[in-house]
Design a protein around this motif. Sequence first.
Motif, PDB file in Angstrom:
ATOM      1  N   ALA A  46       0.836  -1.205   0.000  1.00 38.25           N
ATOM      2  CA  ALA A  46       0.000   0.000   0.000  1.00 38.25           C
ATOM      3  C   ALA A  46       0.873   1.258   0.000  1.00 38.25           C
ATOM      4  O   ALA A  46       0.594   2.235  -0.718  1.00 38.25           O
ATOM      5  N   VAL A  47       1.948   1.219   0.791  1.00 41.18           N
ATOM      6  CA  VAL A  47       2.863   2.376   0.819  1.00 41.18           C
ATOM      7  C   VAL A  47       3.523   2.532  -0.557  1.00 41.18           C
ATOM      8  O   VAL A  47       3.606   3.656  -1.092  1.00 41.18           O
ATOM      9  N   ALA A  48       3.956   1.412  -1.138  1.00 38.81           N
ATOM     10  CA  ALA A  48       4.608   1.482  -2.459  1.00 38.81           C
ATOM     11  C   ALA A  48       3.638   2.066  -3.496  1.00 38.81           C
ATOM     12  O   ALA A  48       4.037   2.874  -4.353  1.00 38.81           O
ATOM     13  N   ALA A  49       2.362   1.678  -3.404  1.00 37.08           N
ATOM     14  CA  ALA A  49       1.366   2.195  -4.346  1.00 37.08           C
ATOM     15  C   ALA A  49       1.188   3.705  -4.162  1.00 37.08           C
ATOM     16  O   ALA A  49       1.101   4.467  -5.142  1.00 37.08           O
ATOM     17  N   ALA A  50       1.151   4.145  -2.901  1.00 32.48           N
ATOM     18  CA  ALA A  50       0.983   5.580  -2.624  1.00 32.48           C
ATOM     19  C   ALA A  50       2.198   6.373  -3.124  1.00 32.48           C
ATOM     20  O   ALA A  50       2.060   7.492  -3.637  1.00 32.48           O
ATOM     21  N   VAL A  51       3.381   5.773  -2.987  1.00 32.44           N
ATOM     22  CA  VAL A  51       4.607   6.433  -3.463  1.00 32.44           C
ATOM     23  C   VAL A  51       4.577   6.538  -4.994  1.00 32.44           C
ATOM     24  O   VAL A  51       4.869   7.599  -5.566  1.00 32.44           O
ATOM     25  N   GLU A  52       4.170   5.470  -5.642  1.00 42.23           N
ATOM     26  CA  GLU A  52       4.174   5.451  -7.108  1.00 42.23           C
ATOM     27  C   GLU A  52       3.120   6.407  -7.684  1.00 42.23           C
ATOM     28  O   GLU A  52       3.344   7.052  -8.712  1.00 42.23           O
ATOM     29  N   ALA A  53       1.982   6.486  -6.994  1.00 42.67           N
ATOM     30  CA  ALA A  53       0.888   7.321  -7.515  1.00 42.67           C
ATOM     31  C   ALA A  53       1.121   8.818  -7.255  1.00 42.67           C
ATOM     32  O   ALA A  53       0.460   9.666  -7.870  1.00 42.67           O
ATOM     33  N   PHE A  54       2.043   9.129  -6.347  1.00 43.20           N
ATOM     34  CA  PHE A  54       2.192  10.522  -5.906  1.00 43.20           C
ATOM     35  C   PHE A  54       2.548  11.520  -7.033  1.00 43.20           C
ATOM     36  O   PHE A  54       1.888  12.563  -7.165  1.00 43.20           O
ATOM     37  N   PRO A  55       3.549  11.234  -7.876  1.00 42.46           N
ATOM     38  CA  PRO A  55       3.929  12.271  -8.867  1.00 42.46           C
ATOM     39  C   PRO A  55       2.775  12.679  -9.779  1.00 42.46           C
ATOM     40  O   PRO A  55       2.576  13.873 -10.045  1.00 42.46           O
ATOM     41  N   ALA A  56       2.010  11.707 -10.264  1.00 39.27           N
ATOM     42  CA  ALA A  56       0.909  12.052 -11.177  1.00 39.27           C
ATOM     43  C   ALA A  56      -0.216  12.771 -10.434  1.00 39.27           C
ATOM     44  O   ALA A  56      -0.844  13.693 -10.972  1.00 39.27           O
ATOM     45  N   TRP A  57      -0.455  12.351  -9.198  1.00 40.70           N
ATOM     46  CA  TRP A  57      -1.551  12.987  -8.433  1.00 40.70           C
ATOM     47  C   TRP A  57      -1.202  14.436  -8.099  1.00 40.70           C
ATOM     48  O   TRP A  57      -2.016  15.331  -8.229  1.00 40.70           O
ATOM     49  N   ARG A  58       0.043  14.682  -7.697  1.00 40.77           N
ATOM     50  CA  ARG A  58       0.415  16.063  -7.348  1.00 40.77           C
ATOM     51  C   ARG A  58       0.403  16.949  -8.593  1.00 40.77           C
ATOM     52  O   ARG A  58       0.204  18.160  -8.492  1.00 40.77           O
ATOM     53  N   ALA A  59       0.666  16.317  -9.764  1.00 37.63           N
ATOM     54  CA  ALA A  59       0.721  17.106 -11.003  1.00 37.63           C
ATOM     55  C   ALA A  59      -0.681  17.443 -11.521  1.00 37.63           C
ATOM     56  O   ALA A  59      -0.844  18.331 -12.360  1.00 37.63           O
ATOM     57  N   LYS A  60      -1.678  16.736 -11.039  1.00 33.63           N
ATOM     58  CA  LYS A  60      -3.054  17.005 -11.488  1.00 33.63           C
ATOM     59  C   LYS A  60      -3.456  18.399 -11.011  1.00 33.63           C
ATOM     60  O   LYS A  60      -3.196  18.760  -9.858  1.00 33.63           O
ATOM     61  N   PRO A  61      -4.073  19.205 -11.853  1.00 29.09           N
ATOM     62  CA  PRO A  61      -4.474  20.534 -11.386  1.00 29.09           C
ATOM     63  C   PRO A  61      -5.400  20.459 -10.170  1.00 29.09           C
ATOM     64  O   PRO A  61      -6.231  19.542 -10.080  1.00 29.09           O
ATOM     65  N   GLY A  62      -5.243  21.406  -9.254  1.00 27.16           N
ATOM     66  CA  GLY A  62      -6.070  21.429  -8.048  1.00 27.16           C
ATOM     67  C   GLY A  62      -7.564  21.307  -8.344  1.00 27.16           C
ATOM     68  O   GLY A  62      -8.263  20.509  -7.706  1.00 27.16           O
ATOM     69  N   PRO A  63      -8.091  22.081  -9.295  1.00 22.90           N
ATOM     70  CA  PRO A  63      -9.534  21.971  -9.569  1.00 22.90           C
ATOM     71  C   PRO A  63      -9.934  20.559 -10.005  1.00 22.90           C
ATOM     72  O   PRO A  63     -11.046  20.115  -9.702  1.00 22.90           O
ATOM     73  N   ALA A  64      -9.036  19.845 -10.679  1.00 19.35           N
ATOM     74  CA  ALA A  64      -9.372  18.472 -11.089  1.00 19.35           C
ATOM     75  C   ALA A  64      -9.405  17.546  -9.873  1.00 19.35           C
ATOM     76  O   ALA A  64     -10.276  16.672  -9.763  1.00 19.35           O
ATOM     77  N   ARG A  65      -8.475  17.758  -8.948  1.00 16.58           N
ATOM     78  CA  ARG A  65      -8.530  16.966  -7.700  1.00 16.58           C
ATOM     79  C   ARG A  65      -9.808  17.311  -6.941  1.00 16.58           C
ATOM     80  O   ARG A  65     -10.471  16.438  -6.375  1.00 16.58           O
ATOM     81  N   GLY A  66     -10.152  18.600  -6.945  1.00 20.74           N
ATOM     82  CA  GLY A  66     -11.369  19.041  -6.264  1.00 20.74           C
ATOM     83  C   GLY A  66     -12.616  18.388  -6.844  1.00 20.74           C
ATOM     84  O   GLY A  66     -13.526  18.002  -6.111  1.00 20.74           O
ATOM     85  N   ARG A  67     -12.647  18.250  -8.184  1.00 12.88           N
ATOM     86  CA  ARG A  67     -13.835  17.623  -8.808  1.00 12.88           C
ATOM     87  C   ARG A  67     -14.026  16.197  -8.314  1.00 12.88           C
ATOM     88  O   ARG A  67     -15.150  15.745  -8.082  1.00 12.88           O
ATOM     89  N   LEU A  68     -12.923  15.475  -8.137  1.00 13.11           N
ATOM     90  CA  LEU A  68     -13.033  14.093  -7.649  1.00 13.11           C
ATOM     91  C   LEU A  68     -13.540  14.066  -6.197  1.00 13.11           C
ATOM     92  O   LEU A  68     -14.350  13.212  -5.827  1.00 13.11           O
ATOM     93  N   LEU A  69     -13.071  15.014  -5.392  1.00 10.66           N
ATOM     94  CA  LEU A  69     -13.558  15.080  -4.009  1.00 10.66           C
ATOM     95  C   LEU A  69     -15.048  15.402  -3.980  1.00 10.66           C
ATOM     96  O   LEU A  69     -15.815  14.844  -3.189  1.00 10.66           O
TER      97      LEU A  69
END
Length: 475
Positions: A46-69
């Motif tokens: 689970a930690v490895a998955a969170a580490v791997e997913a981090f670069p793409a997630w942080r690069a997603k524009p804030g409003p796009a992250r907001g839409r998912l929330l």
Amino acid sequence: MFELRRDAYVNGRWEAGTKRFAVRDPYDGAPVAEVTDADDAMIDAAVAAAVEAFPAWRAKPGPARGRLLRAMAAAMEADAARLAELCVRENGKAMAQAAAEVTYAASFLVWFAGEAERMYGEIVPASQVGQRIEVTREPVGPCALITPWNFPYAMLTRKLGAALAAGCTVVCKPAEQTPLGALAIAQLAEAAGVPEGVVNVVPAADGARAGGRLVAAPGIRKVSFTGSTEVGKLVAAAAVPDLKRVSLELGGNAPFVVLADADLEAAVAGAMIAKFRNAGQSCVAANRFIVEAPVAEAFTGKLIEATARLRVGRGSDAGVDLGPLVDDASARKVARLVADAVSRGALVVYGEPPDGASRLVKPVVLAGITPAMAMWREEIFGPVVGIRVAADEADALAQANDTDAGLVAYVYTRDGARQARAAAAIESGMIGINEGLVSTAQAPFGGIKQSGIGREGSRHGLDDYTSLKYVMRRP
Ligand code: NAP
């Protein structure tokens, strides 16, 4: 959309694992589900998955992250009735309170969706011509979110909403008693289209083992913990070797101060929420009632009248106000605290001391509480009111501060000057004045002294999940 999930959620997949543990209904101990007991390898994955997913997630524009929330919040609200039912089954709380928790939990997802859109930086005036000082907020990185059983949805969304808004990925470790709420939230993330690896949930039977492994995992950059002060200190110590960022939302010992000029009807109405919500199992529960002498008798009488109307029973039954306590250890603790107070001279003015054998604890009101009694120092976490009389305002405020905790305080007085003095004098992160419930998504929730470090909710809630980056630039 919502169905009962029993497996861990790792890297976008539901993993059964090799071991399982039972979640039981606190009302009668009936099995609710057999849930995956995440082993060390699964936690590492689970930690490895969170580490791997981090670069793409942080690069997603804030409003796009907001839409998912926002999509997660909408799904949560759409399925509110079934989510409330699930909460009653694993936590035991009364249905109306479970429904209120679902609404409250969704409000953090909505709030932080907005914050994701407003993660502003700064341009600071520089000292030299041609220089430009730029300050941006960067996500801290993969986070471990460790949560307690008393608000299985809200304690998680308050963290997860902020973390995801900031651009962090998460591994969530819910309490052993209530993993189903966290697994439901993982489903909301999955259905909303949150990318795999961004949200991971690892239920476990042994919280010290699983939580300890998560806190120590090299890929984790920040730990956000809600739970007891005792365990919070262990988590903080375990985060030191790698200097991980730590947020701690810990235990309280809230004073509920009623001054002589208070509106007693309002004070009793506030006390019923502050004391009995969740059968008293809340970090912001009123733990010590401090009442100025001239109104002590009248307040106690009115409080007893209101307390006598409370119904204890199965949380899903109509008309029940207080469900069972979460487990046998909690029932024994409440009985111990009442017995200790009575043995040191407290008077039982309503109800009967609980026997410690039943999780269905009926309300008790005690008068004559003193600092020598354990319940003056410890969280009661049950439906027990302990009242101490104060000679005057100064005495009441001094009594209020006689604790290592500093999460919340409640004060009832009509007088504006007394309100201002109390707000200034009481050492706590939050104060309710003529209010018995202060928790709301747009206000900073958190404590001082041994009640914790950091704030959740509000615009400040992002601070714990971001670092400031300053760039001096000559464009
Ligand atoms: P707890 O026993 O401290 O457990 C909290 C979480 O930590 C659980 O998920 C637990 O797992 C895990 N854990 C246990 N040992 C650990 C370790 N050594 N390292 C890492 N994680 C570990 O608290 P609780 O009984 O669940 O919750 C009640 C407490 O939470 C009360 O003190 C209450 O005041 C506090 N609380 C505070 C707030 C706030 O915002 N300030 C809000 C709600 C509750 P297991 O359950 O599987 O052991």
